[in-house]
Design a protein around this motif. Structure first.
Motif, mmCIF file in Angstrom:
data_model
loop_
_atom_site.group_PDB
_atom_site.id
_atom_site.type_symbol
_atom_site.label_atom_id
_atom_site.label_comp_id
_atom_site.label_asym_id
_atom_site.label_seq_id
_atom_site.Cartn_x
_atom_site.Cartn_y
_atom_site.Cartn_z
ATOM 1 N N ARG A 1 8.006 -5.998 14.892
ATOM 2 C CA ARG A 1 7.277 -7.215 14.971
ATOM 3 C C ARG A 1 7.944 -8.165 14.134
ATOM 4 N N ILE A 2 7.888 -9.542 14.403
ATOM 5 C CA ILE A 2 8.378 -10.307 13.594
ATOM 6 C C ILE A 2 7.256 -11.584 13.384
ATOM 7 N N ILE A 3 7.454 -12.218 11.948
ATOM 8 C CA ILE A 3 6.634 -13.233 11.656
ATOM 9 C C ILE A 3 7.505 -14.158 11.199
ATOM 10 N N PHE A 4 7.384 -15.509 11.784
ATOM 11 C CA PHE A 4 7.692 -16.495 11.402
ATOM 12 C C PHE A 4 7.047 -17.242 10.375
ATOM 13 N N VAL A 5 7.412 -17.688 9.338
ATOM 14 C CA VAL A 5 6.555 -18.581 8.369
ATOM 15 C C VAL A 5 7.307 -19.692 7.908
ATOM 16 N N ALA A 6 6.818 -20.823 7.928
ATOM 17 C CA ALA A 6 7.398 -22.093 7.538
ATOM 18 C C ALA A 6 6.483 -23.176 7.542
ATOM 19 N N CYS A 7 6.819 -24.553 7.123
ATOM 20 C CA CYS A 7 5.884 -25.565 6.916
ATOM 21 C C CYS A 7 6.533 -26.907 7.903
ATOM 22 N N GLY A 8 5.658 -27.727 8.482
ATOM 23 C CA GLY A 8 6.152 -28.880 9.115
ATOM 24 C C GLY A 8 6.912 -28.658 10.266
ATOM 25 N N THR A 9 8.083 -29.328 10.395
ATOM 26 C CA THR A 9 9.048 -29.065 11.442
ATOM 27 C C THR A 9 9.527 -27.961 11.584
ATOM 28 N N SER A 10 9.796 -27.530 10.259
ATOM 29 C CA SER A 10 10.397 -25.984 10.465
ATOM 30 C C SER A 10 9.552 -25.044 11.040
ATOM 31 N N PHE A 11 8.147 -25.124 10.945
ATOM 32 C CA PHE A 11 7.040 -24.583 11.372
ATOM 33 C C PHE A 11 7.246 -24.569 12.891
ATOM 34 N N TYR A 12 7.460 -25.816 13.479
ATOM 35 C CA TYR A 12 7.554 -26.280 15.041
ATOM 36 C C TYR A 12 8.653 -25.388 15.492
ATOM 37 N N ALA A 13 9.818 -25.297 14.755
ATOM 38 C CA ALA A 13 10.914 -24.644 15.376
ATOM 39 C C ALA A 13 10.617 -23.204 15.407
ATOM 40 N N GLY A 14 9.664 -22.483 14.342
ATOM 41 C CA GLY A 14 9.132 -21.157 14.512
ATOM 42 C C GLY A 14 8.508 -20.890 15.623
ATOM 43 N N ASN A 15 7.761 -21.991 16.128
ATOM 44 C CA ASN A 15 7.164 -21.748 17.404
ATOM 45 C C ASN A 15 7.915 -21.830 18.627
ATOM 46 N N VAL A 16 8.923 -22.678 18.808
ATOM 47 C CA VAL A 16 10.026 -22.426 19.933
ATOM 48 C C VAL A 16 10.458 -21.052 19.601
ATOM 49 N N ALA A 17 10.695 -20.515 18.734
ATOM 50 C CA ALA A 17 11.628 -19.248 18.569
ATOM 51 C C ALA A 17 10.475 -18.153 19.021
ATOM 52 N N GLN A 18 9.418 -18.454 18.941
ATOM 53 C CA GLN A 18 8.494 -17.494 19.434
ATOM 54 C C GLN A 18 8.353 -17.253 20.718
ATOM 55 N N TYR A 19 8.550 -18.487 21.614
ATOM 56 C CA TYR A 19 8.901 -18.244 23.104
ATOM 57 C C TYR A 19 9.897 -17.630 23.478
#
Ligand code: M6R
Length: 369
Positions: free
Chosen positions: A55-73
């Motif tokens: 499993r992978i969990i991305f953790v971040a804030c703001g714009t970096s959080f949105y980059a994590g959301n792209v990475a999820q897809y």
């Protein structure tokens, strides 16, 4: 050091072709069109790490959080590994469950964001393996992590993050491909195809930068909208969120990002002739669904600003403003589609006379919670 640009932000938007090239260059074999994400600092070879995680969990804030959301897809679709994305300030206080064999990946341009730093420390205490993606080597978060990846964007001065975001999206592509390779879910031919589209991105961003002039001319008219609803599906959904954040923080206008399919579940009620619907809709398998969401918005008077691929006739005919990005793979499309949104927010804010590099109430690096 603005090199003739009016603001650092604009300079940094223009630096994106180079920033993306610098982010990927250490990790790509350009002759064979192969990803080679090695030497991340783990005490085991990278492929062994990627094979053993569940499993992978991305953790971040703001714009970096949105980059994590792209990475999820990207990572879920090409490698089949479950990915979760968390806002650092939520993650750190909600007593998250971190199962064994979890890789926690933090994303932080500055490497100093207080909540993200606390989150990585907690993840380590709970036994997770950690990987940090930062732009600042030896920053606090970078020093805390087991493995390290660098954006290599160069110093980002503007409070609004631009080139660090696109560099991170490039790294997310590499991560997805390397994880998939290690787990045997990606053929050699697919890998080469994706790497080729990634390598083409810097010159394609150059093409998209032409919208600078477009928005400098359109910005006065865009000021008249009372609000902006940003929509997208799939990888374009986090780009809609990012576009809305840019407009809020720079132009102080009401902007919200939504998954296009959520329109009927509430935001459709907001729409009238003074609302702009900014849709991120490069041609992909979901575009027809997005177009039918737009028809509903248009029927209520909403004015449509679209980011599409090349000349998509049905999207173009329903749009007040139509901007086209060059064709690319679904995985790399966010690196192109975000650029017009950055330029739009920049020019709207500038035409309103706001301080683009130093928006009110905000700091570049949020080192206190
Ligand atoms: O340095 P970080 O990437 O950890 O910063 C995270 C956020 O504070 C940052 O992305 C913020 O949202 C920007 N102002 C967005 O443009």
């Amino acid at each position: 050091e603005k090199m003739g640009f009016k603001h650092f932000m604009l300079k940094e938007i223009y630096e994106q072709p180079r920033a993306v090239a610098m982010a990927i260059q250490p990790h790509i074999d350009t002759d064979k069109h192969e990803v080679n994400l090695k030497n991340l600092g783990f005490d085991k070879p990278v492929d062994e790490v990627f094979k053993s995680i569940e499993r992978i969990i991305f953790v971040a804030c703001g714009t970096s959080f949105y980059a994590g959301n792209v990475a999820q897809y990207l990572i879920e679709q090409v490698s089949g590994i479950p990915v979760q994305v968390d806002i650092a300030s939520e993650f750190r206080y909600r007593k998250p469950i971190i199962p064994k064999n979890t890789l926690v990946i933090t994303i932080s341009q500055s490497g100093e964001t207080a909540d993200t730093l606390a989150a990585i420390r907690m993840a380590k205490e709970k036994g997770a393996l950690t990987l940090s993606i930062t732009n600042v080597q030896r920053s606090s978060i970078d020093r805390e992590a087991h493995g390290h990846l660098y954006m290599n964007s160069g110093v980002e001065v503007g409070v609004a993050s631009t080139k660090a975001f696109t560099s991170t999206l490039a790294l997310a592509n590499l991560l997805a491909l390397q994880i998939a390779k290690a787990r045997g879910t990606l053929s050699r031919a697919q890998e080469q195809e994706y790497v080729k589209s990634l390598l083409a991105i810097p010159s394609q961003i150059e093409v998209v930068l032409a919208f600078d002039k477009y928005f400098s001319e359109a910005s006065k008219k865009l000021q008249d909208f009372k609000g902006f609803l940003y929509l997208g599906r799939g990888v374009s959904y986090p780009i809609a969120l990012e576009g809305a954040l840019k407009l809020k923080e720079l132009a102080y206008m009401h902007a919200e990002g939504y998954a296009a399919g959520e329109m009927k579940h509430g935001p459709l009620a907001l729409i009238d002739a003074r609302m702009a619907i900014v849709v991120v809709a490069p041609t992909d398998e979901l575009i027809e669904k997005t177009i039918s969401n737009l028809q509903e918005a248009k029927a209520r008077g909403g004015k449509i600003i679209s980011i599409g691929t090349d000349e998509n006739p049905s999207l173009k005919s329903m749009s007040e403003y139509y901007l086209s990005i060059p064709a690319t793979s679904w995985m790399t499309s966010p690196l192109l589609s975000v650029v017009p949104l950055q330029l739009m927010a920049y020019h709207l804010a500038d035409s309103l006379g706001y301080d683009v590099d130093q928006p009110r109430n905000l700091a570049k690096s949020v080192t206190v919670e």
